[in-house]
Design a protein around this motif. Structure first.
Motif, mmCIF file in Angstrom:
data_model
loop_
_atom_site.group_PDB
_atom_site.id
_atom_site.type_symbol
_atom_site.label_atom_id
_atom_site.label_comp_id
_atom_site.label_asym_id
_atom_site.label_seq_id
_atom_site.Cartn_x
_atom_site.Cartn_y
_atom_site.Cartn_z
ATOM 1 N N ASP A 33 -29.484 -64.161 7.648
ATOM 2 C CA ASP A 33 -29.567 -64.459 9.113
ATOM 3 C C ASP A 33 -28.125 -64.058 9.614
ATOM 4 O OD1 ASP A 33 -29.879 -65.291 11.740
ATOM 5 O OD2 ASP A 33 -29.743 -67.475 11.225
ATOM 6 N N PHE A 34 -27.862 -62.929 10.419
ATOM 7 C CA PHE A 34 -26.888 -62.350 10.762
ATOM 8 C C PHE A 34 -26.187 -63.075 11.876
ATOM 9 C CE2 PHE A 34 -28.803 -58.509 8.896
ATOM 10 C CZ PHE A 34 -27.770 -58.202 8.028
ATOM 11 N N GLU A 35 -26.826 -63.669 12.657
ATOM 12 C CA GLU A 35 -26.443 -64.833 13.704
ATOM 13 C C GLU A 35 -25.686 -65.842 13.206
ATOM 14 O OE1 GLU A 35 -26.028 -64.023 16.823
ATOM 15 O OE2 GLU A 35 -27.225 -61.850 16.490
ATOM 16 N N GLU A 36 -26.195 -66.586 12.025
ATOM 17 C CA GLU A 36 -25.636 -67.488 11.436
ATOM 18 C C GLU A 36 -24.221 -67.260 10.598
ATOM 19 O OE1 GLU A 36 -25.159 -71.552 10.573
ATOM 20 O OE2 GLU A 36 -26.633 -70.314 11.981
ATOM 21 N N GLU A 37 -24.394 -65.922 10.102
ATOM 22 C CA GLU A 37 -23.231 -65.553 9.331
ATOM 23 C C GLU A 37 -22.100 -65.046 9.950
ATOM 24 O OE1 GLU A 37 -22.676 -65.318 5.843
ATOM 25 O OE2 GLU A 37 -24.492 -66.444 5.940
ATOM 26 N N LEU A 38 -22.275 -64.542 11.422
ATOM 27 C CA LEU A 38 -21.261 -64.088 12.463
ATOM 28 C C LEU A 38 -20.701 -65.613 12.767
ATOM 29 C CD1 LEU A 38 -22.865 -61.326 14.442
ATOM 30 C CD2 LEU A 38 -20.947 -61.296 12.942
ATOM 31 N N LYS A 39 -21.439 -66.500 13.007
ATOM 32 C CA LYS A 39 -20.560 -68.000 13.256
ATOM 33 C C LYS A 39 -19.559 -68.422 12.383
ATOM 34 C CE LYS A 39 -24.900 -69.522 16.047
ATOM 35 N NZ LYS A 39 -25.944 -70.383 15.931
ATOM 36 N N LYS A 40 -19.882 -68.003 10.875
ATOM 37 C CA LYS A 40 -19.058 -68.546 9.753
ATOM 38 C C LYS A 40 -17.854 -67.561 9.702
ATOM 39 C CE LYS A 40 -22.719 -69.467 7.158
ATOM 40 N NZ LYS A 40 -23.231 -69.420 5.801
#
Length: 50
Positions: A3-10
């Motif tokens: 999930d790229f959106e979730e990874e970008l948040k981290k």
């Protein structure tokens, strides 16, 4: 699936070279040379006490 959106948040940007250097040098870390000096100096200190 990633999930790229979730990874970008981290994501945390890496430090700039100068900031990283300062962060590394400000830590008091024991390295192998420090350990070897401590090991080799200890018998000398014990001999002096006797």
């Amino acid at each position: 699936m990633i999930d790229f959106e979730e990874e970008l948040k981290k994501f945390h940007p890496s430090l700039e070279v100068e900031d990283a250097e300062e962060a590394i040098y400000n830590q008091d870390l024991t390295d192998m040379v420090d350990l070897l000096i401590k090991i080799t100096d200890k018998p000398k200190e014990e001999e002096e006490e006797e």
